[in-house]
Design a protein around this motif. Structure first.
Motif, short mmCIF file in Angstrom:
data_model
loop_
_atom_site.label_atom_id
_atom_site.label_comp_id
_atom_site.label_asym_id
_atom_site.label_seq_id
_atom_site.Cartn_x
_atom_site.Cartn_y
_atom_site.Cartn_z
N ALA A 1 -12.66 -12.02 -29.82
CA ALA A 1 -13.54 -11.89 -30.99
C ALA A 1 -12.95 -12.61 -32.19
O ALA A 1 -11.73 -12.71 -32.35
CB ALA A 1 -13.77 -10.41 -31.31
N ALA B 1 -14.57 -7.22 -36.92
CA ALA B 1 -15.77 -6.54 -36.40
C ALA B 1 -15.78 -6.50 -34.88
O ALA B 1 -16.50 -5.70 -34.29
CB ALA B 1 -17.02 -7.22 -36.92
N GLY B 2 -15.00 -7.35 -34.23
CA GLY B 2 -14.99 -7.40 -32.78
C GLY B 2 -13.81 -6.69 -32.13
O GLY B 2 -13.53 -6.94 -30.96
N LYS B 3 -13.12 -5.82 -32.87
CA LYS B 3 -12.02 -5.07 -32.23
C LYS B 3 -12.55 -4.19 -31.12
O LYS B 3 -11.96 -4.06 -30.05
CB LYS B 3 -11.27 -4.23 -33.26
CG LYS B 3 -10.12 -3.43 -32.65
CD LYS B 3 -9.31 -2.71 -33.70
CE LYS B 3 -8.22 -1.86 -33.07
NZ LYS B 3 -7.24 -2.66 -32.32
N GLY C 1 -16.29 -3.23 -28.93
CA GLY C 1 -17.62 -3.77 -28.67
C GLY C 1 -18.06 -3.51 -27.24
O GLY C 1 -17.39 -2.84 -26.47
N TRP D 1 -20.20 -5.73 -23.97
CA TRP D 1 -20.88 -6.94 -23.50
C TRP D 1 -21.47 -6.66 -22.13
O TRP D 1 -20.95 -5.85 -21.35
CB TRP D 1 -19.94 -8.14 -23.49
CG TRP D 1 -18.88 -8.15 -22.43
CD1 TRP D 1 -17.76 -7.38 -22.38
CD2 TRP D 1 -18.84 -8.99 -21.27
NE1 TRP D 1 -17.02 -7.68 -21.26
CE2 TRP D 1 -17.65 -8.68 -20.56
CE3 TRP D 1 -19.68 -9.98 -20.76
CZ2 TRP D 1 -17.29 -9.31 -19.38
CZ3 TRP D 1 -19.32 -10.61 -19.59
CH2 TRP D 1 -18.14 -10.27 -18.91
N ARG E 1 -24.06 -9.34 -26.16
CA ARG E 1 -22.85 -8.80 -26.79
C ARG E 1 -23.21 -8.07 -28.07
O ARG E 1 -24.08 -8.51 -28.84
CB ARG E 1 -21.89 -9.95 -27.09
CG ARG E 1 -20.85 -9.67 -28.16
CD ARG E 1 -20.07 -10.93 -28.49
NE ARG E 1 -19.19 -10.75 -29.63
CZ ARG E 1 -18.40 -11.69 -30.12
NH1 ARG E 1 -18.37 -12.88 -29.57
NH2 ARG E 1 -17.62 -11.45 -31.16
N ASP F 1 -20.96 -6.28 -31.33
CA ASP F 1 -19.72 -5.88 -32.00
C ASP F 1 -19.98 -4.54 -32.68
O ASP F 1 -20.91 -4.40 -33.48
CB ASP F 1 -19.30 -6.91 -33.05
CG ASP F 1 -18.97 -8.26 -32.42
OD1 ASP F 1 -18.65 -8.29 -31.22
OD2 ASP F 1 -19.02 -9.28 -33.13
N THR F 2 -19.15 -3.54 -32.39
CA THR F 2 -19.48 -2.17 -32.80
C THR F 2 -18.57 -1.60 -33.88
O THR F 2 -18.47 -0.40 -34.04
CB THR F 2 -19.46 -1.23 -31.58
OG1 THR F 2 -18.16 -1.24 -31.00
CG2 THR F 2 -20.49 -1.64 -30.56
N THR G 1 -19.88 2.24 -28.11
CA THR G 1 -19.84 1.20 -27.07
C THR G 1 -20.52 1.65 -25.78
O THR G 1 -20.19 1.16 -24.71
CB THR G 1 -18.38 0.83 -26.76
OG1 THR G 1 -17.68 1.99 -26.29
CG2 THR G 1 -17.68 0.30 -28.00
N TRP H 1 -13.88 -4.33 -22.72
CA TRP H 1 -13.62 -4.85 -24.08
C TRP H 1 -12.26 -4.31 -24.49
O TRP H 1 -12.11 -3.15 -24.86
CB TRP H 1 -14.71 -4.41 -25.04
CG TRP H 1 -14.74 -5.19 -26.32
CD1 TRP H 1 -13.78 -5.22 -27.29
CD2 TRP H 1 -15.79 -6.05 -26.78
NE1 TRP H 1 -14.15 -6.04 -28.32
CE2 TRP H 1 -15.39 -6.57 -28.03
CE3 TRP H 1 -17.01 -6.44 -26.26
CZ2 TRP H 1 -16.19 -7.44 -28.77
CZ3 TRP H 1 -17.80 -7.30 -27.00
CH2 TRP H 1 -17.40 -7.79 -28.24
N PHE I 1 -10.20 -6.67 -28.96
CA PHE I 1 -10.77 -7.96 -29.38
C PHE I 1 -11.11 -8.87 -28.20
O PHE I 1 -11.77 -9.89 -28.40
CB PHE I 1 -9.82 -8.74 -30.31
CG PHE I 1 -9.60 -8.12 -31.65
CD1 PHE I 1 -10.48 -8.34 -32.70
CD2 PHE I 1 -8.49 -7.31 -31.89
CE1 PHE I 1 -10.26 -7.78 -33.95
CE2 PHE I 1 -8.27 -6.75 -33.12
CZ PHE I 1 -9.16 -6.98 -34.16
#
Length: 479
Positions: A232, A236-238, A240, A242, A259, A261-262, A297, A461, A464
């Motif tokens: 990521a 924000a993508g630590k 997530g 997909w 995807r 980002d959560t 997630t 996930w 990142f």
């Protein structure tokens, strides 16, 4: 004589006129005693250079004192005292700001220490479980090797042509990997030298058949090493999720990758990529704005729809990708939500949606289950619960879970680089059991693990990083 009388008469008249114009004033002096004052206009002066008396001056002094007191009480000081108060207020405000900043820093440090403490506690629990396993494992015997009986020595069966013992030769020959250590089986139980026979218990184990990969719906045997596809770009993508649709429908194909980002409180963007190559390059071909915010997630894709939990509720939403609208909405009955029964890593993962060969599932807990994992099979069209199972493992004691062929598998740790799948529940037999299947958290913070039945892979996930795992299934054992 007449002149004298005239002068007296004039004096009396003037005196009377002056008395008529005289005035009396009464008031207290500075000591508090009553004082009488007579005022008589001067016959020769029309005005006095000074008006009022000492009482008036005292009254003015008292009024000035009262004005000063009232001004101080109401905060209306002027001059130097007002500047001093402004400086004092500024210093107080600055001290307050410093105190608030230090409090925020301490609060952040406290939260970090709490997370570290939780991680240490989980590691201690893992070590305790490993210790119990080691304690329960039988120890190899330490008895000396039994000498062959005289009958076997005399028969010549124990002595090869070179003159050495056959048993000694077999025990000390090197193995296939070049290891020349002893080949004595630690499970053999040796008797006393008086025994004339050697006994061994043999357990027949079928040899694995590696010539053909089992493609049916079976039991999970192993999980491969993680393959990293993308990292990521921002914080924000630590965490997530997909996904790829295992049963994709137009206008999107089976190669389409989605995807979310959560990290954040208002998660509504769904990014679409044409294939894995575009995902790795970070070039989305489609960005959809969801009608309601996503909670954590636990989202999944199935038959052209995104299924997810609405934030701060137990409401499930089916979002149709083709029409870009809500196709169904329903509360998951009695489900815990927003931190009441998450996975051990937190993240408000109370409701985890999953897809396998048998359809759509929800993994969650309820107050009645007291934190134990509940599995419900859902109708993918209207989100109704078709059937539910209650397991005997607590949801917050495991890091994550997924479903393959109607069987739930749980992951022991989300941070340990080498952990295990530690529990399996079979919805067909309604039975659960402990298992030990190695599992890798390559980047040491796995916040999402889902199964894709078409790809026959696990999607993860991990801190990142977007990763995938190959899985190997075996034939289910007959009960």
């Amino acid at each position: 004589m007449f002149l004298f009388l005239s002068l007296c008469l004039c004096g009396l008249l003037l005196q009377g006129d002056a008395q008529d114009q005289a005035s009396l004033w009464r008031g207290n002096d500075r000591s508090g005693r009553c004082q009488y004052t007579f005022s008589v206009p001067s016959p020769t002066e029309t005005s006095c250079p000074q008006t009022g008396g000492p009482e008036v001056e005292g009254l003015k002094a008292r009024l000035n004192l009262l004005e000063v007191l009232v001004s101080r009480l109401t905060g209306g000081n002027t001059g130097a005292p007002q500047g001093a108060d402004a400086k004092s207020q500024s210093a107080l405000q600055e001290a307050l700001n410093r105190a608030v900043g230090e409090r925020n820093l301490l609060q952040g440090e406290k939260e970090r220490l709490e997370r570290d403490l939780e991680g240490l506690q989980r590691r201690v629990e893992d070590m305790k479980r490993e210790t119990e396993k080691l304690r329960n494992r039988p120890c190899p015997p330490q008895t000396p090797m039994v000498q062959p009986s005289p009958s076997l020595q005399d028969s010549g069966l124990m002595r090869p042509a070179g003159g050495s013992s056959v048993l000694s030769h077999l025990m000390n020959r090197p193995n296939r990997q070049g290891d020349s250590s002893s080949l004595i089986d630690s499970a053999w139980q040796y008797g006393s030298p008086g025994f004339q026979e050697m006994k061994a218990e043999v357990t027949e184990v079928p040899a694995p058949d590696n010539t053909e990969e089992y493609t049916g719906c079976g039991v999970l045997i192993s999980v491969g090493e993680p393959v990293t596809h993308k990292k990521a770009e921002s914080i924000a993508g630590k965490y997530g999720v997909w996904m790829q649709d295992p049963e994709a429908v137009p206008p999107y194909g089976s190669n389409m990758v989605w995807r979310i980002d959560t990290v954040g409180s208002n998660i509504r963007q769904l990014f679409g990529y044409e294939d894995m190559d575009q995902l790795s390059k970070g070039f989305p071909s489609k960005v959809l704005l969801l009608p309601e915010s996503v909670e954590s997630t636990g989202a999944t894709l199935y038959r052209g729809s995104l299924y997810y939990q609405r934030r701060l509720s137990r409401t499930l939403i089916r979002f149709d990708l083709s029409s870009e609208s809500v196709a169904a909405r329903r509360d998951l009955p009695h489900a815990n939500f927003h931190g009441q029964a998450p996975y051990s890593w937190g993240g408000y993962t109370d409701i985890d949606l999953a897809v396998d060969e048998q359809g759509l599932w929800a993994i969650y807990s309820t107050n009645k289950a007291k934190g134990a994992i509940v599995i419900s099979q859902l109708n993918p069209h209207n989100l109704e619960v078709k059937k539910s199972w209650e397991t005997n493992i607590r949801k917050n004691s495991v890091a994550n879970s997924f479903i393959i062929c109607g069987r739930l598998y749980t992951v022991a740790s989300y941070t340990a680089p080498n952990t295990t799948l530690n529990y399996m529940y079979d919805t067909e037999s309604s039975q659960g059991k402990a298992i030990t299947i190695p599992f890798r958290n390559k980047h040491r913070y796995n916040s999402m693990i889902d199964y894709n039945p078409t790809q026959r892979k696990l999607f993860g996930w991990d801190n990142f990083h977007i990763v995938s795992y190959d899985v190997r299934l075996g034939r289910p054992q007959a009960n």
